[in-house]
Design a protein around this motif. Structure first.
Motif, PDB file in Angstrom:
ATOM      1  N   ASN A   1      54.568  37.540  31.468  1.00 44.27           N
ATOM      2  CA  ASN A   1      53.757  36.654  30.650  1.00 44.27           C
ATOM      3  C   ASN A   1      54.667  35.829  29.745  1.00 44.27           C
ATOM      4  N   PRO A   2      54.802  34.514  29.976  1.00 44.48           N
ATOM      5  CA  PRO A   2      54.031  33.725  30.957  1.00 44.48           C
ATOM      6  C   PRO A   2      54.488  33.991  32.378  1.00 44.48           C
TER       7      PRO A   2
ATOM      8  N   HIS B   1      44.846  38.650  37.647  1.00 44.04           N
ATOM      9  CA  HIS B   1      43.762  38.722  36.666  1.00 44.04           C
ATOM     10  C   HIS B   1      44.160  38.024  35.364  1.00 44.04           C
ATOM     11  N   ARG B   2      43.198  37.331  34.774  1.00 38.04           N
ATOM     12  CA  ARG B   2      43.386  36.710  33.454  1.00 38.04           C
ATOM     13  C   ARG B   2      42.188  37.051  32.586  1.00 38.04           C
ATOM     14  N   PRO B   3      42.343  37.284  31.288  1.00 40.21           N
ATOM     15  CA  PRO B   3      43.604  37.199  30.552  1.00 40.21           C
ATOM     16  C   PRO B   3      44.556  38.339  30.900  1.00 40.21           C
ATOM     17  N   PHE B   4      45.821  38.169  30.530  1.00 35.20           N
ATOM     18  CA  PHE B   4      46.832  39.168  30.847  1.00 35.20           C
ATOM     19  C   PHE B   4      46.529  40.509  30.193  1.00 35.20           C
TER      20      PHE B   4
END
Length: 307
Positions: free
Chosen positions: A207-208, A138-141
């Motif tokens: 993240n990243p 899923h994005r955003p984190f």
């Protein structure tokens, strides 16, 4: 950490059970977490902030939802059972918490996830694996997820190379996230009690994320872990694997205008890569993330792809 214990059912909860008259569908994973001490412990370990938007999956009758609403800006609750949605709405109706609750009705696996800061959930156990990877891609984190799982599933998530429970689930999850086993939860803390023990796990996305094509990665790992005790040399001799990689190799060569010799055999090329990378006699059960990254690079540099 010792198993959380549940005493007598609180009077309020007995009243709630009689008042709702709901028969929980255990086949759909409906096991309501009833022990307030366990609920409070899960929320405490989430380290919530007043400004947080929380995603809760499977809120049930709202035992955890109400506690979350008291601590955060907003709770987005995903529930597939309309009966439980009604109970949850009644529970906050007319209170100052009602405006902080958003309910999404439907299957969370088929729903596009909204923005959220953290996920706190007592999941239906049969959706554990697909939901974990839906979360991690899923994005955003998001910051973290505190999730209740069947005990063995939780132990697979945190398993290390060389241990009995180490599997494709372990390495895929650990590639994308830091995973910690937080506490055990006994079956008597649920209503109705499930047949298995449970555990709470904390998942924090990296993240990243690692600079890896996850579909490529999972294609390789899937082949290696079909028989995790076999050598990789043996695992890659499957005719289905050879056909897949031969097909992918020919597409790669076509895209890069590379001529394929008439006597070309994908099986020989696969075994050459395994030998040159030093993994021919290795077994998936004892290989870590760095091993698979090196192996994937070895295959890709020779034009062999897994997706």
């Amino acid at each position: 950490m010792p198993k959380a214990r549940a005493g007598k059912r609180p009077r309020q909860e007995r009243r709630e059970g009689r008042a709702t008259g709901i028969r929980f569908n255990t086949g759909a994973g409906q096991h309501i977490l009833k022990n307030p001490l366990v609920v409070n412990s899960i929320i405490e370990k989430a380290a919530l902030r007043r400004t947080d938007v929380i995603l809760e999956v499977g809120p049930g009758t709202g035992n955890m939802t109400v506690k979350l609403l008291e601590k955060v800006k907003k709770v987005i609750a995903c529930e597939i059972d309309p009966r439980l949605v009604g109970e949850l709405q009644k529970r906050v109706q007319g209170t100052c918490l009602a405006n902080k609750l958003e309910i999404k009705v439907g299957d969370v696996l088929k729903t596009e996830l909204p923005f959220f800061d953290a996920c706190v959930a007592n999941l239906p156990y049969q959706i554990s694996s697909p939901f974990v990877f839906k979360l991690l891609l899923h994005r955003p984190f998001f910051r973290c997820a505190i999730l209740m799982f069947q005990r063995e599933f939780a132990l697979r998530l945190v398993a290390k190379p060389g241990t009995k429970l180490y599997c494709r689930l372990s390495i895929n999850t650990q590639l994308l996230a830091r995973v910690d086993h937080l506490m055990k939860v006994g079956k008597n803390n649920f209503r109705p009690p499930p047949k298995v023990e449970s555990s709470v796990v904390r998942i924090e996305p990296k993240n990243p994320p690692p600079p890896i094509n996850f579909q490529e990665w999972d294609g390789l790992v899937r082949i290696a872990f079909v028989r995790k005790n076999k050598t990789l040399s043996a695992a890659f001799k499957s005719s289905a694997v050879e056909q897949l990689l031969d097909h992918n190799y020919r597409i790669h060569c076509s895209l890069h205008n590379t001529e394929i010799p008439e006597n070309f055999k994908i099986a020989e090329k696969i075994q050459t890569v395994l030998k040159n990378t030093g993994y021919s006699e290795k077994r998936a059960r004892s290989m870590d993330i760095d091993d698979f990254i090196r192996l994937l690079h070895g295959f890709n540099s020779e034009g062999i792809h897994f997706s």
